[in-house]
Write a protein that holds these residues in place. Structure first.
Motif, PDB file in Angstrom:
ATOM      1  N   LYS A 330       0.875  -1.251   0.029  1.00 30.94           N
ATOM      2  CA  LYS A 330       0.055  -0.072   0.149  1.00 30.94           C
ATOM      3  C   LYS A 330       0.846   1.233   0.090  1.00 30.94           C
ATOM      4  CE  LYS A 330      -4.273  -1.931   1.824  1.00 30.94           C
ATOM      5  NZ  LYS A 330      -3.856  -3.466   2.121  1.00 30.94           N
ATOM      6  N   LEU A 331       1.826   1.390   0.687  1.00 29.97           N
ATOM      7  CA  LEU A 331       2.822   2.462   1.045  1.00 29.97           C
ATOM      8  C   LEU A 331       3.764   2.502  -0.458  1.00 29.97           C
ATOM      9  CD1 LEU A 331       4.020   2.425   4.354  1.00 29.97           C
ATOM     10  CD2 LEU A 331       2.935   4.239   3.442  1.00 29.97           C
ATOM     11  N   GLU A 332       4.130   1.556  -0.963  1.00 34.65           N
ATOM     12  CA  GLU A 332       4.854   1.569  -2.048  1.00 34.65           C
ATOM     13  C   GLU A 332       4.031   1.972  -3.239  1.00 34.65           C
ATOM     14  OE1 GLU A 332       8.020   1.004  -2.824  1.00 34.65           O
ATOM     15  OE2 GLU A 332       8.505   0.658  -0.570  1.00 34.65           O
ATOM     16  N   ARG A 333       2.899   1.520  -3.462  1.00 32.26           N
ATOM     17  CA  ARG A 333       1.875   2.157  -4.408  1.00 32.26           C
ATOM     18  C   ARG A 333       1.847   3.818  -4.374  1.00 32.26           C
ATOM     19  NH1 ARG A 333      -4.611   1.302  -4.850  1.00 32.26           N
ATOM     20  NH2 ARG A 333      -5.143   3.043  -5.994  1.00 32.26           N
ATOM     21  N   ALA A 334       1.838   4.124  -2.879  1.00 30.61           N
ATOM     22  CA  ALA A 334       1.697   5.669  -2.786  1.00 30.61           C
ATOM     23  C   ALA A 334       3.116   6.374  -3.185  1.00 30.61           C
ATOM     24  CB  ALA A 334       1.041   5.944  -1.368  1.00 30.61           C
ATOM     25  N   GLU A 390      -2.282  10.356   0.607  1.00 33.13           N
ATOM     26  CA  GLU A 390      -2.294  10.295   1.881  1.00 33.13           C
ATOM     27  C   GLU A 390      -3.952   9.827   2.418  1.00 33.13           C
ATOM     28  OE1 GLU A 390       0.539  13.995   3.095  1.00 33.13           O
ATOM     29  OE2 GLU A 390      -1.590  14.569   2.462  1.00 33.13           O
ATOM     30  N   GLN A 391      -4.734  10.239   1.898  1.00 31.94           N
ATOM     31  CA  GLN A 391      -6.344   9.880   2.190  1.00 31.94           C
ATOM     32  C   GLN A 391      -6.410   8.373   2.084  1.00 31.94           C
ATOM     33  OE1 GLN A 391      -8.652  11.757   3.739  1.00 31.94           O
ATOM     34  NE2 GLN A 391      -7.071  13.459   3.677  1.00 31.94           N
ATOM     35  N   ARG A 392      -5.907   7.774   1.103  1.00 36.05           N
ATOM     36  CA  ARG A 392      -6.106   6.354   0.660  1.00 36.05           C
ATOM     37  C   ARG A 392      -5.305   5.437   1.813  1.00 36.05           C
ATOM     38  NH1 ARG A 392      -3.311   2.444  -1.496  1.00 36.05           N
ATOM     39  NH2 ARG A 392      -1.609   3.761  -2.172  1.00 36.05           N
ATOM     40  N   ILE A 393      -4.064   5.998   2.127  1.00 34.94           N
ATOM     41  CA  ILE A 393      -3.022   5.118   3.077  1.00 34.94           C
ATOM     42  C   ILE A 393      -4.094   5.325   4.518  1.00 34.94           C
ATOM     43  CG2 ILE A 393      -1.143   5.395   4.460  1.00 34.94           C
ATOM     44  CD1 ILE A 393      -0.663   4.135   1.787  1.00 34.94           C
ATOM     45  N   LYS A 394      -4.708   6.442   4.892  1.00 32.53           N
ATOM     46  CA  LYS A 394      -5.284   6.783   6.244  1.00 32.53           C
ATOM     47  C   LYS A 394      -6.565   5.793   6.341  1.00 32.53           C
ATOM     48  CE  LYS A 394      -5.932  10.163   9.510  1.00 32.53           C
ATOM     49  NZ  LYS A 394      -5.800  11.771   9.563  1.00 32.53           N
ATOM     50  N   LEU A 395      -7.133   5.793   5.146  1.00 28.98           N
ATOM     51  CA  LEU A 395      -8.418   4.773   5.111  1.00 28.98           C
ATOM     52  C   LEU A 395      -7.957   3.397   5.217  1.00 28.98           C
ATOM     53  CD1 LEU A 395     -10.564   6.734   2.342  1.00 28.98           C
ATOM     54  CD2 LEU A 395     -11.164   6.366   5.107  1.00 28.98           C
ATOM     55  N   SER A 396      -7.011   2.924   4.423  1.00 27.58           N
ATOM     56  CA  SER A 396      -6.460   1.581   4.385  1.00 27.58           C
ATOM     57  C   SER A 396      -5.693   1.074   5.623  1.00 27.58           C
ATOM     58  CB  SER A 396      -5.710   1.178   3.007  1.00 27.58           C
ATOM     59  OG  SER A 396      -4.706   2.118   2.926  1.00 27.58           O
ATOM     60  N   CYS A 401       0.387   8.580   6.976  1.00 27.55           N
ATOM     61  CA  CYS A 401       1.497   8.314   6.324  1.00 27.55           C
ATOM     62  C   CYS A 401       2.850   8.408   7.010  1.00 27.55           C
ATOM     63  CB  CYS A 401       1.606   9.225   4.812  1.00 27.55           C
ATOM     64  SG  CYS A 401       0.537   8.687   3.675  1.00 27.55           S
ATOM     65  N   GLU A 402       3.121   9.179   7.798  1.00 25.19           N
ATOM     66  CA  GLU A 402       4.519   9.398   8.512  1.00 25.19           C
ATOM     67  C   GLU A 402       4.744   8.236   9.568  1.00 25.19           C
ATOM     68  OE1 GLU A 402       6.858  12.764  11.241  1.00 25.19           O
ATOM     69  OE2 GLU A 402       4.899  13.239  10.609  1.00 25.19           O
ATOM     70  N   GLN A 403       3.554   7.899  10.466  1.00 26.53           N
ATOM     71  CA  GLN A 403       3.650   6.915  11.106  1.00 26.53           C
ATOM     72  C   GLN A 403       3.991   5.503  10.443  1.00 26.53           C
ATOM     73  OE1 GLN A 403       3.640   7.187  14.594  1.00 26.53           O
ATOM     74  NE2 GLN A 403       4.462   5.237  14.266  1.00 26.53           N
ATOM     75  N   ALA A 404       3.127   5.519   9.466  1.00 26.73           N
ATOM     76  CA  ALA A 404       3.225   4.102   8.339  1.00 26.73           C
ATOM     77  C   ALA A 404       4.413   3.794   7.837  1.00 26.73           C
ATOM     78  CB  ALA A 404       1.909   4.112   7.587  1.00 26.73           C
ATOM     79  N   ILE A 405       5.237   5.035   7.457  1.00 26.14           N
ATOM     80  CA  ILE A 405       6.425   4.781   6.957  1.00 26.14           C
ATOM     81  C   ILE A 405       7.471   4.361   8.003  1.00 26.14           C
ATOM     82  CG2 ILE A 405       8.484   6.013   5.743  1.00 26.14           C
ATOM     83  CD1 ILE A 405       6.129   7.535   4.048  1.00 26.14           C
TER      84      ILE A 405
END
Length: 830
Positions: A330-334, A390-396, A401-405
């Motif tokens: 998911k992050l790599e796609r973003a 960013e919105q897509r990452i937050k929903l999924s 994003c910062e925390q996810a990375i």
């Protein structure tokens, strides 16, 4: 010079290609490799792009890309040949042979620019010192290195230029260090980066490594303090970890220099060969042949890391390759979506990795957005894509994003360490916990800290007395020789009263200064200083400051200038500015001679206690002023206390003694410079006019130029109990606080008989000073106008002369008020 500077028809030989790895590889693929001759065929009408001829091909480059290629021009080659040749100079009309130009370019290529990047406390500055022979101080807490330090050394036919960058935990724009390191890597484009990693704290240190990998820079990891890892019983397969990271790893022990030669050997191999792996066969073969030629000449017996008997270089490190840290689908796609939009700007690739920029934007890095993205023509499209992802990452992922990375990077690190690291939790961690349970205890922590300070001051005074007495004897003998053999006159008076009385009166305190720095160095290097900041955080917070503010304040015991500069470790501008403004209230070592003179004269039996009272007064007033400043003067938000508590380490005697002596050398240098000049000026003003007109020195001084100045300011200082001589001492201390003692040494000359008594005795016998006045004077010199160097540091760090002037004004007013209250109230009691 750079390729972009060549004019049409001119040619040069390529020295190196700068920039990040992806850009460099693309340029090399086009034929721009070291040692090749390149000629400018044509400049476009608007000077961009430029057509070049290299390796028989005609190739166009944008000027910005050509600016990242370093060359030797024919003109530079000609001037170099003429400078070092004993034959007739080569005329400008005669072309320089390509072989000679290539030889000169090869020599220039032998300079490798290396930047050291790592977390605080990873031993980065120690490695820098060992490699370069430089003597930067090593402190076992965050923020010791607040500026980039540069060193040079030669090794195996190469000249290395080392840059020690500030310690940083990441490459975000959260603190000044992080921003500074990132900008240096991008703008200065070092040839190779040494990522110094603490072998005992891999998980935290490797987070910075993953960010450097994102930047796609040439890098080698120095696995530092490797001996501590071995002694702990833990095991690390560093070769396998190297394969997983795609970065060469060399175990090092900076403390004794082990592994340093191997480290720089690998750097040479990386510098000479890494760009050519995977290129066209003829390019890779040529690079390998040149590498082997160098190897045979300089290191024919080198077998570091080789399992096949071959030298470690391009052939044996096939696993050294650039990888991407996988952040999950998911992050790599973003990242790919944002990267693709940024990548539409070809001209940005010369300095930046588009993947790095994409990750930073997803991490909400405002500095990248304002300094890079806002200048791009498709800025709006990039930001639209960014916000969408960013919105897509937050929903999924249900997090920003910062925390996810961050989680993804630590997940990668954790996975890599599971495959390579066996943690047996041995003794060092247990020892640290036991000691911390005592020195950071909520009840015992504070008494232990203040007992340590008391012992420091008591030992500084007591143990410093013995060598101090020896230096005093030497000064007395020199004075006696001058008195006996020089004819009477102004020159003799200048030497005895001005130079010996002024400089000699200050230099005798060198042992005390060295002892003070010895204690401070031990606190810093052992790791205890970080604990002091930890236990003081609550008090600092009540002052409106950060726990990290305590470190610059404690550093102020040594010198206020580097202490003010070290305030850069504080993320909050509010806390940083307040820390800068109150730092002059902390008593630096330059004030110590003043205290020692007056304590020796009036409080010889309570020396340690009096010193502690003086220093504690400075700390308490700093607390009070910080509270007032944060409440009424400087507004801003607080930041959380995040600070590393490094493991305790026994400081090496070499490091502590070296730091101590360097400070002593600075003190001696000051004696031969500003102190001597100021002493001569003060003597001159106190000697003239009409020196022979008066019967006694006291009467003559009172009617001299300096006496007139002293009498003019006496009404201001008389309510404090000070006479005009003490006032002159205060004025001279504006330049440097040691001048107060040298001034008193000149003014209290005991009628020229310097061999009769020491300065404390002369002051006690000749003056109207009482113990109360002496105490008030010590408080005044503690608090008033910072020295000129400190004022300049405040200006530099605050960014405004306004704050420097404010610091000078409020400290002087505060000094007058405190001394007035002490003297007037004390006079009623005593």
């Amino acid at each position: 010079m750079r390729l972009s500077e060549l004019k049409t028809g001119e040619k040069g030989v390529i020295v190196k290609v700068l920039g990040h790895g992806g850009f460099r590889r693309r340029i090399i693929e086009m034929g721009f490799i070291k040692g090749k001759t390149v000629e400018v065929l044509l400049n476009a009408p608007l000077k961009d792009p430029i057509k070049y001829k290299v390796m028989g091909y005609e190739i166009s480059l944008r000027r910005q890309e050509a600016d990242m290629i370093e060359i030797i021009s024919e003109e530079e080659a000609r001037s170099t040949i003429n400078e070092f040749s004993f034959h007739e100079p080569i005329s400008e009309s005669i072309p320089v042979p390509d072989e000679k130009m290539k030889a000169i370019a090869q020599g220039k290529r032998r300079t490798i620019n290396v930047a050291l990047v790592g977390n605080p406390n990873c031993g980065k500055t120690s490695l820098f010192n060992v490699a370069s022979g430089s003597h930067e101080h090593v402190g076992n807490y965050s923020g010791v290195t607040v500026d980039a330090k540069e060193g040079h050394f030669d090794f195996q036919g190469y000249h290395f230029r080392l840059t020690d960058l500030p310690g940083t935990y990441s490459l975000s724009a959260y603190s000044p260090e992080e921003l500074y390191v990132r900008k240096h890597i991008i703008e200065e484009t070092p040839d190779v980066i040494i990522n110094v990693v603490d072998a005992g704290n891999l998980e935290r240190n490797l987070y910075l490594t993953t960010q450097l990998i994102d930047m796609n820079v040439r890098m080698v990891i120095a696995l530092n303090m490797y001996d501590a890892l071995l002694h702990s019983g833990n095991k690390l397969d560093h070769k396998k970890l190297s394969q997983l990271l795609g970065v060469p790893i060399v175990p090092t022990i900076s403390r004794n220099g082990k592994g340093i030669e191997e480290l720089f050997h690998v750097i040479i191999g990386l510098y000479e060969g890494a760009d050519f792996k995977g290129q066209k066969e003829e390019i890779e073969t040529e690079a390998l042949r040149e590498f082997r030629t160098w190897h045979d000449e300089y290191v024919p017996d080198h077998k570091y890391g080789s399992t096949s008997g071959e030298e470690e270089g391009i052939e044996t490190q096939n696993y050294i390759r650039h990888i991407h840290i996988n952040h999950g689908p998911k992050l790599e796609r973003a990242i790919d979506a944002v990267k693709k939009e940024i990548g539409k700007n070809e001209n940005i690739r010369s300095k930046y990795s588009t993947r790095f920029l994409a990750i930073k934007l997803l991490e909400n890095d405002k500095d990248i957005e304002t300094s890079v993205i806002n200048n791009l023509p498709n800025r709006d499209e990039i930001l639209t894509t960014l916000h969408k992802e960013e919105q897509r990452i937050k929903l999924s992922l249900n997090e920003d994003c910062e925390q996810a990375i961050t989680d993804a990077k630590y997940g990668f690190i954790s996975g890599a360490l599971k495959e390579t690291f066996i943690d047996k939790h041995q003794n060092s961690e247990m020892f640290t916990r036991i000691v911390d349970s005592i020195v950071t205890h909520k009840i015992w922590g504070f008494p232990i800290f203040f007992i340590f300070l008391y012992l420091m001051f008591e030992c500084t005074f007591i143990f410093g007395e013995y060598p101090k007495a020896g230096i005093e004897w030497i000064v007395e003998q020199i004075a006696a020789l001058v008195e006996a053999f020089m004819p009477a006159g102004p020159l003799k008076d200048l030497i005895t009263d001005g130079i010996i009385g002024g400089v000699g009166g200050v230099i005798v305190f060198l042992p005390n200064i060295l002892l003070l720095y010895l204690f401070i160095s031990f606190m810093e290097d052992s790791g205890y200083m970080a604990r002091a900041a930890f236990i003081m955080d609550k008090i600092m917070h009540k002052m409106g400051l950060h726990g990290k503010s305590f470190i610059p304040l404690i550093m102020g015991f040594g010198c206020n200038v580097p202490a003010i500069m070290s305030s850069r470790i504080i993320e909050s501008r509010k806390s940083r500015l307040v820390t800068i403004l109150i730092n002059p209230l902390i008593s630096c070592s330059a004030r110590l001679p003043i205290y020692l003179v007056l304590v020796g004269a009036f409080f010889p039996h309570q020396a340690g206690l009096m010193l502690l009272i003086i220093y504690a007064t400075g700390i308490l007033l700093a607390v009070l002023m910080a509270r007032l400043f944060t409440k009424f003067l400087i507004k801003g938000d607080d930041t959380p206390f995040v600070m590393e508590l490094p493991p305790y380490r026994m400081p090496t005697s070499k490091a502590v003694l070296r730091h101590t002596w360097e400070k002593g050398a600075q003190y001696l240098k000051k004696m031969g410079g500003i102190i001597m000049i100021a002493s001569i000026i003060i003597w001159f003003l106190g000697y003239y006019p009409n020196h022979d007109k008066y019967d006694t020195i006291a009467e003559q001084q009172e009617n001299s130029y300096i006496g007139q100045v002293g009498k003019a300011i006496e009404p201001v200082i008389k309510p404090l109990g000070f006479d005009w001589k003490m006032g002159i001492g205060i004025l001279s201390g504006i330049g440097a606080k040691e001048l107060v003692v040298s001034t008193l040494g000149v003014l209290y000359t005991n009628d020229g008989n310097l061999d009769d008594d020491t300065l404390p005795t002369r002051i006690a016998q000749q003056s109207q000073i009482t113990p109360l006045v002496a105490f008030a004077y010590m408080l005044f010199t503690l608090l008033y106008f910072p020295c000129i160097a400190t004022i300049a540091a405040i200006r530099q760090e605050s960014g405004s002369w306004k704050w420097a002037a404010f610091a000078a004004g409020y400290t002087t007013i505060l000094a007058w008020i405190v001394s007035f209250l002490v003297f007037q109230i004390g006079s009623l009691i005593v």
